[in-house]
Write an enzyme that holds these catalytic residues in place. Structure first.
Site, PDB file in Angstrom:
ATOM      1  N   ARG A  60       0.790  -1.251   0.000  1.00 38.20           N
ATOM      2  CA  ARG A  60       0.000   0.000   0.000  1.00 38.20           C
ATOM      3  C   ARG A  60       0.817   1.294   0.000  1.00 38.20           C
ATOM      4  NH1 ARG A  60      -5.100  -0.196   4.052  1.00 38.20           N
ATOM      5  NH2 ARG A  60      -3.468  -0.236   5.638  1.00 38.20           N
ATOM      6  N   ASP A  79       9.693   0.116   4.044  1.00 40.45           N
ATOM      7  CA  ASP A  79       8.532   0.912   4.499  1.00 40.45           C
ATOM      8  C   ASP A  79       7.242   0.104   4.499  1.00 40.45           C
ATOM      9  OD1 ASP A  79      10.156   3.055   4.894  1.00 40.45           O
ATOM     10  OD2 ASP A  79       9.565   4.129   3.094  1.00 40.45           O
TER      11      ASP A  79
END
Length: 199
Positions: A60, A79
């Site tokens: 995402r 991340d």
């Protein structure tokens, strides 16, 4: 017991000499399509792995700053703080998550709480588009024309360049079901950057 019944996911990475892709692009604006394709191939392979893992995660947040480019040319995806488990009961991004996402690199359905594996493919397509063209997709009035112009004078066969452009356009398809899987992206890019046998 811990409320996360599927166990915690911890991001662990080997120590390597890396720079984020956004820093690379800030210095060069755009990079050779073969280098961009190698980076995208590695990220697509990573996405395919996490999609098919027991955790089955959706990242995402694929964007240049979440991609680390190693000194040997390979890339790593990092991340995972907004990664989503499609097996969970909630799809919220969290407080102020919109400040951490970039409209340029986020699939439209993510903001509607409908993330799926193809959302990451869209994001990677946006990254690859910028790496090749030097502009973000939402800043281009015509995606296909911009790609064609960017690849026009690039080395490589017309067939390979046309295949690359077609792949990027399909990754940026508005409808999720029209996008290729991460596995298909990785396989296609691997074939495009594979050294051709001398004639």
């Amino acid at each position: 017991s811990h409320p996360n019944e599927r166990n915690l996911i911890v991001e662990v990475s080997e120590w390597t000499d890396t720079r984020s892709l956004d820093k690379v692009l800030s210095e060069h604006r755009r990079i050779d399509w073969r280098r961009a394709a190698q980076i995208a191939r590695d990220v697509a392979a990573a996405l395919d792995f996490i999609n098919k893992s027991d955790a089955a995660l959706i990242h995402r947040n694929v964007q240049p700053k979440s991609i680390l480019v190693c000194s040997d040319g390979h890339a790593q995806l990092t991340d995972f703080d907004l990664a989503y488990d499609p097996g969970s009961d909630f799809t919220v991004l969290g407080v102020h998550a919109e400040e951490r996402l970039s409209v340029s690199f986020t699939a439209p359905e993510v903001f509607l709480g409908r993330s799926d594996f193809s959302s990451d493919v869209y994001s990677l397509g946006a990254v690859l588009f910028q790496a090749i063209s030097g502009v973000e997709p939402n800043a281009a009035s015509d995606i296909a024309a911009t790609l064609t112009a960017s690849l026009e004078s690039s080395p490589g066969s017309k067939e390979d360049l046309a295949c690359l452009a077609s792949l990027v356009i399909s990754m940026l398809a508005e409808k999720p079901h029209q996008r290729p899987t991460a596995a298909v992206v990785a396989d296609t890019l691997s074939r495009l950057i594979k050294p051709k046998a001398s004639q």
